[in-house]
Design a protein around this motif. Sequence first.
Motif, PDB file in Angstrom:
ATOM      1  N   ARG A  67      -5.331   7.125 -10.822  1.00 25.11           N
ATOM      2  CA  ARG A  67      -5.781   8.053  -9.772  1.00 25.11           C
ATOM      3  C   ARG A  67      -4.626   8.386  -8.829  1.00 25.11           C
ATOM      4  N   ASN A  68      -3.866   7.368  -8.450  1.00 17.45           N
ATOM      5  CA  ASN A  68      -2.724   7.605  -7.561  1.00 17.45           C
ATOM      6  C   ASN A  68      -1.685   8.497  -8.217  1.00 17.45           C
ATOM      7  N   SER A  77      -8.459   6.889 -14.774  1.00 17.41           N
ATOM      8  CA  SER A  77      -9.508   6.509 -13.828  1.00 17.41           C
ATOM      9  C   SER A  77      -9.235   5.154 -13.181  1.00 17.41           C
ATOM     10  N   SER A  78      -8.177   4.475 -13.608  1.00 12.88           N
ATOM     11  CA  SER A  78      -7.772   3.241 -12.928  1.00 12.88           C
ATOM     12  C   SER A  78      -7.158   3.623 -11.579  1.00 12.88           C
ATOM     13  N   GLU A  79      -7.041   2.678 -10.681  1.00 11.56           N
ATOM     14  CA  GLU A  79      -6.452   2.994  -9.369  1.00 11.56           C
ATOM     15  C   GLU A  79      -5.021   3.524  -9.507  1.00 11.56           C
ATOM     16  N   PRO A  80      -4.154   2.881 -10.339  1.00 12.58           N
ATOM     17  CA  PRO A  80      -2.814   3.470 -10.510  1.00 12.58           C
ATOM     18  C   PRO A  80      -2.860   4.873 -11.119  1.00 12.58           C
ATOM     19  N   THR A 102     -17.296   8.178  -9.108  1.00 12.51           N
ATOM     20  CA  THR A 102     -17.173   7.524 -10.415  1.00 12.51           C
ATOM     21  C   THR A 102     -16.639   8.513 -11.448  1.00 12.51           C
ATOM     22  N   ARG A 134      -2.939  12.032  -8.040  1.00  9.16           N
ATOM     23  CA  ARG A 134      -2.809  12.545  -6.664  1.00  9.16           C
ATOM     24  C   ARG A 134      -1.355  12.896  -6.357  1.00  9.16           C
ATOM     25  N   ASP A 157       0.837  -1.181   0.000  1.00 14.14           N
ATOM     26  CA  ASP A 157       0.000   0.000   0.000  1.00 14.14           C
ATOM     27  C   ASP A 157       0.881   1.243   0.000  1.00 14.14           C
TER      28      ASP A 157
END
Length: 179
Positions: A104-105, A99-102, A162, A108, A32
Amino acid sequence: MAIKEGLRPGGRSARVQESIHSAVRALLTEQDRASVTVPQIATRAGVTPSTIYRRWGDLAALLADVALARMQPDSEPASTGSLHSDVQAWAEQYLDEMSSEPGRNMLRDIQASPTPGCCATIIAGQLQAILDRYPDQPKPGVDHLINLVVAPSVFRILFCATPLEVGELQGLVEIALSQ
């Protein structure tokens, strides 16, 4: 703080940077992100933590640098034969990736970049490459496309549960290209 300017490309500094970037990417796939630390990165990269702090200042700046490096395109945007379909294909790919988790990260992390505007510069370059393919066609400017297509996409990715639906994105492309 980014890597100091004036360093020899391909020299020891570049090797150290790549080692650190590789360590960050590996650790982010293994655990994580909230548990990743500078000492872990330094150990994995074979450097001292002070090397990381001296070059980047803090973990957030390092993560932003790695994210920006990953965001650099490895090829030109797809050429589909028309301005509309090129912009549409680029926008759909961008939405899908970010928009995938990677993704989005990465967004950020880039927000923490000590160099504001880096992400916008990368996106602008991609969009300008598309616009340049059609020199004799009336078309909007890059800022117009960023404001009407990219900005709503990024807002929804970062601040909503979303992301935009593809149909909504297609509507934004239509609006952007019709003005």
